[in-house]
Scaffold this motif. Structure first.
Motif, short mmCIF file in Angstrom:
data_model
loop_
_atom_site.label_atom_id
_atom_site.label_comp_id
_atom_site.label_asym_id
_atom_site.label_seq_id
_atom_site.Cartn_x
_atom_site.Cartn_y
_atom_site.Cartn_z
N ALA A 223 11.96 -51.62 67.00
CA ALA A 223 10.60 -51.08 67.00
C ALA A 223 10.62 -49.57 67.21
O ALA A 223 9.85 -48.83 66.57
CB ALA A 223 9.77 -51.76 68.09
N LEU A 224 11.50 -49.09 68.12
CA LEU A 224 11.61 -47.64 68.33
C LEU A 224 12.07 -46.95 67.06
O LEU A 224 11.56 -45.88 66.69
CB LEU A 224 12.57 -47.36 69.49
N VAL A 225 13.08 -47.58 66.41
CA VAL A 225 13.57 -46.98 65.16
C VAL A 225 12.46 -46.95 64.11
O VAL A 225 12.25 -45.94 63.42
CB VAL A 225 14.80 -47.77 64.65
N GLN A 226 11.73 -48.09 64.00
CA GLN A 226 10.64 -48.14 63.03
C GLN A 226 9.53 -47.15 63.39
O GLN A 226 8.92 -46.53 62.49
CB GLN A 226 10.07 -49.57 62.97
N GLN A 227 9.26 -46.99 64.71
CA GLN A 227 8.24 -46.03 65.14
C GLN A 227 8.66 -44.61 64.79
O GLN A 227 7.84 -43.79 64.33
CB GLN A 227 8.00 -46.16 66.65
N ALA A 228 9.97 -44.33 65.01
CA ALA A 228 10.46 -42.99 64.66
C ALA A 228 10.34 -42.75 63.16
O ALA A 228 9.93 -41.67 62.70
CB ALA A 228 11.91 -42.84 65.12
N LYS A 229 10.72 -43.80 62.39
CA LYS A 229 10.59 -43.67 60.94
C LYS A 229 9.13 -43.48 60.54
O LYS A 229 8.80 -42.69 59.65
CB LYS A 229 11.17 -44.92 60.25
N LYS A 230 8.24 -44.24 61.23
CA LYS A 230 6.82 -44.12 60.92
C LYS A 230 6.30 -42.72 61.25
O LYS A 230 5.56 -42.11 60.45
CB LYS A 230 6.05 -45.18 61.72
N ASP A 231 6.72 -42.19 62.43
CA ASP A 231 6.28 -40.84 62.81
C ASP A 231 6.78 -39.82 61.80
O ASP A 231 6.05 -38.90 61.39
CB ASP A 231 6.79 -40.51 64.21
N HIS A 232 8.07 -40.00 61.40
CA HIS A 232 8.61 -39.07 60.41
C HIS A 232 7.86 -39.18 59.09
O HIS A 232 7.55 -38.15 58.44
CB HIS A 232 10.10 -39.37 60.20
N SER A 233 7.55 -40.45 58.71
CA SER A 233 6.81 -40.64 57.46
C SER A 233 5.43 -40.01 57.56
O SER A 233 4.94 -39.38 56.61
CB SER A 233 6.70 -42.14 57.15
N LEU A 234 4.77 -40.19 58.74
CA LEU A 234 3.45 -39.59 58.92
C LEU A 234 3.53 -38.06 58.87
O LEU A 234 2.66 -37.38 58.29
CB LEU A 234 2.84 -40.05 60.25
N GLN A 235 4.60 -37.53 59.50
CA GLN A 235 4.77 -36.08 59.49
C GLN A 235 4.99 -35.58 58.07
O GLN A 235 4.39 -34.57 57.65
CB GLN A 235 5.95 -35.71 60.39
N VAL A 236 5.86 -36.29 57.34
CA VAL A 236 6.12 -35.89 55.94
C VAL A 236 4.84 -36.01 55.13
O VAL A 236 4.51 -35.15 54.30
CB VAL A 236 7.25 -36.76 55.36
#
Length: 306
Positions: A223-236
């Motif tokens: 979940a942390l990895v997915q959250q980090a990916k999600k945050d990165h995706s949101l940032q991008v």
């Protein structure tokens, strides 16, 4: 047959020399001599035939005598056989009677031995009973002495009945104690089995809890990895949205400037792609105009120089 053969041989012996002598006589004489010889041979044959008949008659009489003797011998044999059969039957009956008497005697002797053994056993049993009686008489005296001092019981039978009652009660109590012990052992065994089952269940639940905790930690890490990916995706996505907004604003500004300067009445557009098409057309037209102007200026300079 031997006499006939001898006579024939003798006649041959007589005829042969005469035959040799007749070689020098006339045929008629030889014929007569042959007839005479045949007559002699015929007489000899008749004599032999008569002798054969006589011997045959003798043989027949002897045969009849032999048949009579054979019949007498057969009758004698039959009478002797009947005599032997009667003797065998009498002997068999006598032997059977003797065997039955021996068997009966042996049976009686066996019965006598068995009865003797039974009598001996009864005597031994009587002696044992007598010994037991003498041994138990002291208990009888003891019970009588107890009755003299105990007012509760009047007869020995009452005392024995009371003893039997107490003995039965004791047996019942022992049986009850045995059943209680068996029940306690059964409950103890069931308790051990139940505790073992619960211990196994607790162990299995602890193992399951550890496995679930491990899975939870794994899921939390994922979940942390997915959250980090999600945050990165949101940032991008935010960065791209910002860039897209800037591009849209720039495109709209350029579109409005081109539309304001162009002689062509372009309709207003809100789609950036349509606006870029208009800008592209405007730039192309402007480039063509500049190129044509430069070509015209070049021609003009060339005319002035000439």
């Amino acid at each position: 047959m031997e006499d006939f053969d001898g006579a024939a041989n003798a006649s041959k012996a007589k005829v042969l020399p005469q035959t040799l002598l007749l070689d020098h006589v006339s045929p008629a004489t030889r014929l007569l001599e042959k007839r005479r010889q045949m007559f002699e041979v015929q007489e000899t044959l008749e004599a032999q035939k008569h002798d054969f008949n006589r011997k045959e008659e003798v043989f027949k009489r002897r045969e009849e005598a032999l048949k009579l003797k054979d019949l007498e011998l057969q009758e004698s044999l039959i009478r002797f056989s009947k005599f032997l059969q009667e003797n065998d039957s009498k002997r068999a009956r006598a032997e059977k009677k003797a065997a039955d008497e021996v068997k009966s005697r042996l049976q009686k002797e066996k019965e006598i031995e068995q009865l003797t053994e039974v009598l001996e056993d009864l005597r031994n049993e009587k002696e044992k009973i007598h010994e037991v009686l003498e041994k138990n008489m002291r208990y009888q005296h003891y019970l009588e002495n107890v009755l003299e001092v105990a007012d509760e019981y009047q007869e020995v039978g009452d005392l024995l009945m009371r003893h039997a009652t107490l003995l039965a009660t004791n047996q019942d109590l022992k049986e009850h104690q045995r059943k209680c012990a068996e029940l306690a052992e059964k409950i103890r065994t069931e308790l051990q089995v139940y505790m073992k089952q619960k211990t196994d269940e607790i162990l299995n639940l602890n193992n399951e809890l550890a496995r679930l905790k491990k899975e939870l930690e794994t899921y939390e890490g994922d979940a942390l990895v997915q959250q980090a990916k999600k945050d990165h995706s949101l940032q991008v996505a935010s960065q791209k949205t910002l860039e897209y907004g800037q591009v849209v604003l720039s495109t709209d500004n350029i579109f409005n400037r081109c539309r304001g300067r162009s002689k062509i009445a372009y309709p207003p557009e809100s789609n950036p792609l349509q606006q870029l098409d208009v800008v592209g057309n405007y730039v192309s037209d402007l480039g063509a105009i500049i190129k044509a102007y430069r070509a015209e200026q070049q021609k003009k300079v060339s005319r002035d120089d000439s």
